[in-house]
Design an enzyme around this catalytic site. Structure first.
Site, PDB file in Angstrom:
ATOM      1  N   GLU A 167     -12.630  -1.391  12.051  1.00  0.00           N
ATOM      2  CA  GLU A 167     -12.552  -0.716  10.753  1.00  0.00           C
ATOM      3  C   GLU A 167     -13.668  -1.137   9.800  1.00  0.00           C
ATOM      4  OE1 GLU A 167      -8.811  -1.307   8.828  1.00  0.00           O
ATOM      5  OE2 GLU A 167      -9.447  -0.340   6.978  1.00  0.00           O
ATOM      6  N   ASP A 219      -8.491  -8.759   4.467  1.00  0.00           N
ATOM      7  CA  ASP A 219      -8.222  -7.585   5.304  1.00  0.00           C
ATOM      8  C   ASP A 219      -9.321  -7.320   6.324  1.00  0.00           C
ATOM      9  OD1 ASP A 219      -7.138  -5.310   6.285  1.00  0.00           O
ATOM     10  OD2 ASP A 219      -7.465  -4.079   4.515  1.00  0.00           O
ATOM     11  N   GLU A 259       0.820  -1.218   0.000  1.00  0.00           N
ATOM     12  CA  GLU A 259       0.000   0.000   0.000  1.00  0.00           C
ATOM     13  C   GLU A 259       0.851   1.264   0.000  1.00  0.00           C
ATOM     14  OE1 GLU A 259      -2.678  -0.581   3.350  1.00  0.00           O
ATOM     15  OE2 GLU A 259      -3.972  -1.846   2.124  1.00  0.00           O
TER      16      GLU A 259
END
Ligand code: GCW
Length: 840
Positions: free
Chosen positions: A414, A386, A307
């Site tokens: 998240e 993820d 990332e």
């Protein structure tokens, strides 16, 4: 010795009566929320122990243990407990043996373990807490305080309590940035940093370390894995030293994230090639500099080639080359490297049916097995993608047999509702921990792999991304059950989520059995409910994966390079990850597990679409089609979310009123947002598949009146993007000082609940009024803090006015007054038969 000895699930009895659950009515309610499960309030469970407390050693950690026991005795509610005469003595095994030769302290106590034993009577009671080392003493003290919340009584004089941690590495990671923001943190700004510095006031760090110690966490990585380079500069190191000094008395060692390009970014070298001699020397010097200030630094965490973070791939080097360069520098000081396996290409080709992000970690790290230094631990996210609402276990846990590995979990929610939704994650973690990967065709549950047992690895463990902040740690009181559960699992993965929930509730909210039963039920229902309304049959969380990761946004995961695809079209849905026709991901699992996933007949259906592409009318084992399952599970999920609120309502007057009201409002919001999720997913796939809901719900909202169909004054009709986030894709938005929408009611006379669905945007506090026949009956402010600045599913919010009398011809009017960047946008109103008495 058997690790937990399972005696942890017993109350401690000391000469007869030693546990007490105080339920007096003279409550000292106002416990500071920051104490979380250590508030020692008179509502919560208590253990009794002799009031004269001392440590045999002088180390700060032993002193902390003594202070904590004293704090418990002097805190609220203690006065209502009978005092126990005698002594509580703490010390390491060696210290206890020396001072009390008659006490049968085990000879083989490993580091961090504890042993508790009671003897004597009358004024001569003696409670011994022995530790395998000083940390063990502290863990023993906290275990004593926790014990009455844990279960049946046990007589410590007959059965000493003994326990040791299952895993050596029990860390939390914080993704705190130098400027004081926290990546994926939902509890406010950093407790560690502000404006490029370590904060002057570290009192919250001290309190946080106390919470961590109480659940056996022994390491805390304080800075984000992204953007870590500045933290190695001398000014920062001085600040980090202060944090380390603050956490040390709690046995929590500081760890830090480092940027692999630091030799170039802050060291002035031309390269950061991990095999370059100058780079190696730079790391060795830097590490020496750090240890001169922080002699017990636990180690480094590394995110590289991921990332946008730099990595060894720039020089054609492997993760092992990079990890070992750091590990060699740390080894003389006893530090470790946690090298993250979250390495993947985020520019995958969607049109390539063989491309698969899920494969990345195994493809990259499995070939390197055995090539890592002994003080490297590969840190593997629990699933191959993820932190989604539901994923299979990462196959890499079985793919590293000569390399230390640890599991990374996310405590911060998240993809799980960002603490605005109640989601107790422990049942999901338990599922992962217990999953049997059948490596080498034998029983190899994930928990045993990360305990280091399966492949006889000396270092292993669990890391939880916690992301606490200054506003109530995780920003939601019940979310703290997740932090608690993480620590308890890292200590003992054989515990159950139910038992942990009960322990947490008894220490945090109340020991009243009805409260405990209700809260535990709610906690246990919350994750399955969230899965039901956000991501079905293994499609993961169907959210905006390139933005907020919060509300529904189904296409956001498709047709881009990020690889969180579910590949839906008019014919069907799912990622074909089979060996024969798909990406081959399934082949990364050991053969028995691969065989199970590969076949449609044996693949667990809750992960069906993670592994297989099937037509919409594919029949599940129940006989139901996939598309019907989509409809049913989302109506069920929204219903389950509403039930959480109903259950909580039964606790009124039984718990702290401030907590009651805070959570009541949260659950009301959650129930409304679950409807947003339900409607988005249902209407999207109804359109996509063209197959109607056999129960006639999808696309039909009998009590709903759309804003775009109303008589509008000032409001203009807008298209919402993505379209599925608004009812029929449209809403109205106000560009005037104030706007209104009016509908005439034509249904049966009666008592109704009226829900107003509006968009609560950042950048202003719009105001709304709901009126009937010209009389305003209620008004409210759109003042929540929700992601994003334009109307869609992240901020679509429901206000419900309950128990309103309506008759045909009544005119319902919503007035919206925009403020700043919030245009008081409206989606619809919905009129449903009243569920409760009129709202006061
Ligand atoms: O889930 C993703 C998050 C990023 C995070 C990354 C990671 C720290 O959206 O915010 O970056 O994972 O784990 O590295």
């Amino acid at each position: 010795m058997d690790r937990c000895t399972c005696r942890l699930s017993k109350k401690i009895a000391f000469s007869g009566i030693v546990t007490l659950i105080a339920l007096s009515s003279a409550h000292a309610f106002a416990q500071d929320e920051s104490q979380a499960w250590l508030s020692y309030s008179d509502r919560t469970a208590h253990t009794m122990f002799p009031r004269d407390i001392r440590a045999l050693g002088t180390s700060p950690i032993e002193q902390t243990a003594v202070e904590e026991l004293k704090r418990n005795l002097s805190d609220a509610g203690a006065a209502s407990r009978p005092a126990v005469a005698g002594e509580t003595v703490l010390g390491t095994g060696a210290e206890i043996r020396k001072a009390y030769p008659h006490v049968p302290v085990p000879a083989d106590m490993p580091p961090e373990s504890y042993w508790m034993h009671a003897s004597g009577s009358g004024d001569h009671k003696l409670l011994i807490i022995a530790g395998g080392d000083e940390r063990g003493v502290l863990y023993g003290a906290f275990a004593l305080l926790r014990s009455s919340a844990a279960g049946e009584p046990v007589d410590l004089s007959k059965t000493p309590l003994r326990s040791e941690p299952a895993m050596k590495i029990r860390w939390v990671d914080e993704w705190d940035n130098a400027n004081g923001t926290v990546e994926r943190g939902y509890g406010g700004r950093s407790i560690f940093f502000d404006n490029g510095h370590v904060r002057e006031d570290l009192s919250q760090v001290n309190e946080y370390a106390r919470l961590l110690a109480s659940i056996g966490i022994n390491g805390c990585n304080v800075n984000n894995v992204n953007g870590a380079a500045p933290f190695l500069t001398p000014g920062w190191l001085q600040g980090l030293k202060r944090i380390a000094d603050t956490m040390r008395p709690w046995g929590v060692r500081l760890a830090m994230s480092v940027d692999i390009a630091s030799p170039q970014k802050i060291g002035g070298l031309k390269t950061f090639d991990p095999l370059d001699p100058d780079v190696k020397a730079w790391w060795a010097n830097k590490v020496n500099e750090i240890y001169a200030q922080i002699p017990d630094l636990a180690g480094f965490t590394v995110k590289a080639d991921s990332e946008g973070q730099p990595g060894p791939a720039s020089y054609g080097r492997s993760p092992a080359d990079a990890a070992n360069a750091l590990a060699n520098a740390l080894a003389p000081h006893g530090g470790v490297v946690l090298y993250r396996a979250f390495v993947y290409n985020n520019h995958l080709d969607y049109n390539d049916l063989k491309a698969d992000r899920a494969r990345a970690a195994y493809d990259i790290f499995h070939p390197l097995d055995g090539k890592f230094a002994p003080n490297v631990i590969v840190q593997i996210k629990e699933g191959p993608i993820d932190f989604q609402a539901l994923e299979p276990v990462s196959p890499l846990f079985a793919g590293l047999r000569e390399t230390n590995s640890a599991m990374e979990l996310q405590i911060t929610q998240e993809y799980l509702g960002q603490q605005r939704h109640l989601v107790y994650i422990a049942p999901m973690w338990k599922r992962v921990l217990d999953f049997d990967l059948r490596a080498e065709n034998r029983s190899t549950p994930v928990k045993q792999i990360i305990e280091g047992k399966t492949f006889e690895r000396p270092l292993s463990g669990m890391i939880g991304v916690s992301d606490v902040g200054r506003d109530g740690w995780l920003g939601a009181p019940l979310a703290m059950a997740n932090l608690y559960a993480f620590g308890r699992f890292a200590w003992n993965p054989d515990l159950t989520p139910e038992a942990i929930a009960a322990e947490w509730t008894k220490q945090t909210i109340s020991a009243d059995p009805q409260v405990v039963a209700t809260v535990d039920k709610m906690l246990m229902q919350s994750w399955p409910a969230y899965v039901d309304y956000t991501g079905f049959l293994g499609t993961q969380t169907l959210t905006d994966i390139t933005g907020s990761h919060y509300g529904p946004n189904i296409e956001a995961s498709e047709r881009n390079g990020w690889g969180q695809w579910h590949r839906d079209d008019a014919q069907g849905i799912g990622m074909d990850r089979t060996v024969a026709t798909g990406t081959g991901f399934i082949g990364q699992y050991p053969p028995e597990v691969a065989k199970m996933y590969d076949s449609l007949a044996t693949c667990p259906e809750d992960l069906l679409l993670f592994f297989h592409h099937v037509p919409w009318n594919y029949k599940l084992h129940s006989g139901k089609t996939v598309i019907q399952y989509v409809y049913d599970s989302h109506y069920k999920g929204a219903q389950e979310a509403a039930e959480l609120g109903a259950e909580w309502a039964t606790l009124k007057d039984k718990i702290d009123p401030a907590l009651f009201e805070d959570e009541r409002a949260r659950l009301e919001y959650q129930a409304g947002h679950a409807i947003v999720w339900r409607d988005a997913i249902v209407q999207y796939f109804l359109k996509e598949s063209g197959i109607p809901d056999a129960q006639g719900r999808a696309g039909h909202f009998p009590g709903r009146m759309e804003a775009e169909d109303a008589r509008l004054t000032g409001y203009s009709v807008i298209d919402v993007n993505p379209w599925e986030d608004a009812s029929r894709g449209k809403a109205v938005s106000c560009a005037e000082k104030s706007c209104s929408a009016e509908w005439t009611y034509n249904g049966q006379p009666g008592r109704y609940d009226i829900a107003v669905q509006y968009f609560d945007l950042q950048g202003g506090t719009a105001h709304f009024t709901l009126g009937i026949n010209g009389n305003g009956i209620v008004s409210w402010a759109a003042d929540a803090t929700l992601p994003s600045r334009r109307p869609h599913g992240d901020n679509s919010t429901r206000y419900t006015m309950r128990g309103v009398e309506l008759k045909p011809g009544d005119v319902l009017r919503v007035e919206g007054v925009p403020d700043g960047g919030d245009p008081a946008a409206l989606d619809y109103i919905e009129i449903e038969p009243a569920t409760t008495a009129p709202q006061s």
